[in-house]
Design a protein around this motif. Structure first.
Motif, PDB file in Angstrom:
ATOM      1  N   UNK A  77       0.898  -1.234  -0.170  1.00 44.45           N
ATOM      2  CA  UNK A  77       0.155  -0.062   0.057  1.00 44.45           C
ATOM      3  C   UNK A  77       0.900   1.242  -0.023  1.00 44.45           C
ATOM      4  N   UNK A  78       0.634   2.411  -0.660  1.00 48.42           N
ATOM      5  CA  UNK A  78      -0.727   2.472  -1.435  1.00 48.42           C
ATOM      6  C   UNK A  78      -0.381   2.132  -3.086  1.00 48.42           C
ATOM      7  N   UNK A  79       0.793   1.359  -3.538  1.00 45.82           N
ATOM      8  CA  UNK A  79       0.963   1.200  -4.923  1.00 45.82           C
ATOM      9  C   UNK A  79      -0.420   0.327  -5.480  1.00 45.82           C
ATOM     10  N   UNK A  80      -0.822  -0.655  -4.303  1.00 43.09           N
ATOM     11  CA  UNK A  80      -2.133  -1.202  -4.490  1.00 43.09           C
ATOM     12  C   UNK A  80      -2.987  -0.912  -3.489  1.00 43.09           C
ATOM     13  N   UNK A  81      -4.316  -1.255  -3.778  1.00 45.30           N
ATOM     14  CA  UNK A  81      -5.349  -1.017  -2.754  1.00 45.30           C
ATOM     15  C   UNK A  81      -5.749   0.214  -2.316  1.00 45.30           C
ATOM     16  N   UNK A  82      -5.322   1.161  -3.464  1.00 49.74           N
ATOM     17  CA  UNK A  82      -5.764   2.465  -3.216  1.00 49.74           C
ATOM     18  C   UNK A  82      -6.166   3.497  -4.189  1.00 49.74           C
ATOM     19  N   UNK A  83      -6.926   4.532  -4.157  1.00 50.47           N
ATOM     20  CA  UNK A  83      -7.364   5.560  -5.192  1.00 50.47           C
ATOM     21  C   UNK A  83      -6.675   6.681  -4.801  1.00 50.47           C
ATOM     22  N   UNK A  84      -5.185   6.866  -5.137  1.00 54.95           N
ATOM     23  CA  UNK A  84      -4.604   8.009  -5.062  1.00 54.95           C
ATOM     24  C   UNK A  84      -3.718   8.250  -6.085  1.00 54.95           C
ATOM     25  N   UNK A  85      -3.390   9.707  -6.286  1.00 57.59           N
ATOM     26  CA  UNK A  85      -2.358  10.012  -7.288  1.00 57.59           C
ATOM     27  C   UNK A  85      -1.150   9.041  -7.128  1.00 57.59           C
ATOM     28  N   UNK A  86      -0.710   8.681  -8.272  1.00 53.61           N
ATOM     29  CA  UNK A  86       0.634   7.677  -8.148  1.00 53.61           C
ATOM     30  C   UNK A  86       0.729   6.280  -7.772  1.00 53.61           C
ATOM     31  N   UNK A  87      -0.655   5.936  -7.333  1.00 54.26           N
ATOM     32  CA  UNK A  87      -0.841   4.436  -7.137  1.00 54.26           C
ATOM     33  C   UNK A  87      -0.973   3.811  -8.612  1.00 54.26           C
ATOM     34  N   UNK A  88      -0.967   2.459  -8.572  1.00 54.36           N
ATOM     35  CA  UNK A  88      -1.090   1.775  -9.837  1.00 54.36           C
ATOM     36  C   UNK A  88      -2.681   1.877 -10.191  1.00 54.36           C
ATOM     37  N   UNK A  89      -2.873   1.979 -11.440  1.00 58.04           N
ATOM     38  CA  UNK A  89      -4.378   2.046 -11.882  1.00 58.04           C
ATOM     39  C   UNK A  89      -5.014   0.950 -11.929  1.00 58.04           C
TER      40      UNK A  89
END
Ligand SMILES: NC(=O)NCCC(=O)O
Ligand SMILES: [Zn+2]
Ligand SMILES: [Zn+2]
Length: 484
Positions: free
Chosen positions: A376-388
């Motif tokens: 987290x937050x590469x995965x599991x997040x809706x945040x700028x910079x996270x994987x889409x």
């Protein structure tokens, strides 16, 4: 080419709000009102959530004399069609095999994945080589979890001394032990007794693995982890007894995590009484399905936070493979499917019934496990910079689950005939549209391995505390320390 998801309601583990999402180069580039891109996806009436993460799959797993039938291609295709955008599979060394050699085998299989994936490493035997290779697995290979089977005596099972040694090594390396918690010695005795008494049908599988077998092992695993000074994650928590052990430990300040499966939450042990042998055998898995009392306990755990993650343990065998166990239930390959149905079934039986909020749904299908696995937050997040890795979830879209229309390679579905409401309109895997207005459009090999770095904070905190309270000799005057 950029993409914008427009007019949806973003739902994360802790927020619900209206905004568009701009996706560029596989990542979330912006979140806000009135965004535009080269390609626009209409999310009107939909929830826009982090893609699901299933931390417990067995794709093309060598087990009980055969291989599970969904491989990384069909398994991850099934995953994305149901809104799951990452799976974590188990590399399983055979007894005496090098961990690194086993990992190479899983690397080879996973090249066909349609979405991102990672691996847990199983500790199936113990020795100096395993001790040494664990460091390479963590530091060089990007794997921070080690799985221990307390069941499957004579095959994958490890004993308490091996488990304690491995847990201590996990503590040193900043890794998290995972445990399949069933008392394998008791199961083996119950199996032999049942068979001797002529109980050889699939229902005897459930008789041989009562909740006590799971409760005892869960408690033991947690206590051993506590003594080793490491957190612990209990996979496929299926019973009140196991949940109770986790709940109690957490109340006492122990970092223990529990993972119910969608199968245990929604299917019960009456399946094993079905007069059709195939029907019952197709549902043979360990631990087995339980009764309503246990199901209520698992739902309560998800609601109250004493259980954190919903997984599948996807390990799919065909009817033909299951029939190996005709006349001897101990030979029925253990495992059921669920990758495609986890999110729709949990939404239908959780959110639609009011047991879970949409935010809690995101927490238990994606965000909590991303945090537990240190991604987290590469995965599991809706945040700028996270994987889409995003699912555009249409809460009004409905279907009746049937094997005829599934992505999984097997010839049946344990949820056959169940009606679900809530399905992906779009699924994006690192920005690539893999479900497009409900149609699956995967690209074999698109999936990438996700490295998971060692844990810093929790393991450091636990080792600091352990050092502080470590046994020390009492300094006494007048008596020689050596006793001579
Ligand atoms: N769960 C099961 O029955 N099969 C897969 C292997 C395991 O997780 O125990
Ligand atoms: Zn297991
Ligand atoms: Zn499993």
């Amino acid at each position: 080419m950029s993409k914008v998801i427009r007019n949806g309601t973003i739902v994360t583990a802790d927020l619900t709000y209206k905004a568009d999402i701009l996706v560029k180069n596989g990542k979330i580039a912006a979140i806000g009102p009135d965004l535009h891109g080269d390609h626009e996806l209409d999310a009107t009436g939909c929830y826009v959530m982090p893609g699901g993460i299933d931390p417990h799959t067995h794709l093309e797993m060598p087990f009980m004399g055969t291989y599970s039938s969904d491989d990384f291609e069909s398994g991850t295709r099934a995953a994305v069609s149901g809104g799951t955008t990452m799976v974590v599979d188990f590399a399983l060394p055979s007894p005496g095999q090098s961990l690194l050699e086993a990992l190479q085998m899983w690397d080879n299989k996973s090249t066909r994945a349609n979405c991102d994936y990672s691996f847990h490493m199983a500790i199936t035997w113990w020795g100096e080589q395993v001790f040494n290779e664990m460091e390479t697995v963590v530091r060089d290979k990007g794997i921070n979890t080690f799985k221990h089977f307390m069941a499957y005596k004579g095959a994958l099972m490890v004993n308490d001394d091996e488990m304690y040694a491995s847990f201590q090594r996990c503590a040193e390396l900043g890794a998290l032990p995972l445990v399949h918690a069933e008392n394998g010695d008791v199961v083996a005795q119950l199996q032999a007794k049942l068979l001797a008494e002529g109980n050889n049908g699939p229902e005897a599988h459930a008789y041989s693995r009562p909740p006590e077998v799971e409760g005892e092992a869960t408690n033991r695993a947690i206590m051993i982890a506590d003594m080793a000074g490491v957190p612990v994650y209990i996979v496929h928590t299926s019973s009140e007894q196991a949940h109770e052990a986790i709940r109690r430990a957490r109340q006492n300040g122990i970092r223990a995590y529990g993972e119910p499966l969608i199968q245990h939450l929604t299917l019960d042990d009456s399946e094993y009484s079905n007069p059709d042998w195939d029907h019952a055998a197709r549902r043979v898995m360990s631990p087995p399905f339980r009764n309503k009392k246990h199901q209520d306990s698992l739902w309560a755990g998800l609601q109250s936070g004493s259980l954190q993650v919903v997984a599948t343990d996807h390990c799919a065998f065909t009817t033909e493979q299951k029939r190996t166990g005709v006349g001897d239930f101990t030979k029925i390959p253990n495992g059921t499917g669920g990758l495609e149905d986890r999110m729709p079934m949990l939404w239908t039986h959780g959110v639609e019934t009011g047991r879970l909020t949409p935010n809690e749904f995101v927490a238990v299908t994606s965000t909590n496990i991303a945090k537990i696995l240190n991604i987290y937050p590469k995965k599991g997040a809706i945040l700028v910079g996270a994987d889409a890795d995003i699912v555009v979830w249409d809460p009004k879209k409905e279907k009746t689950i049937t094997a005829d229309k599934q992505q999984s390679a097997i010839d049946y579905n344990v949820f056959e005939g169940k009606h679900v409401k809530g399905l992906p309109r779009y699924t994006l895997s690192r920005g690539k549209i893999v479900v497009d207005d409900g149609a699956v459009k995967t690209e074999e090999g698109h999936g990438e391995f996700v490295r998971r770095e060692p844990f810093q904070a929790v393991n450091t905190a636990l080792s600091t505390w352990k050092e502080l309270v470590a046994p020390r000799p009492v300094q006494r005057s007048g008596i020689p320390a050596s006793g001579v």
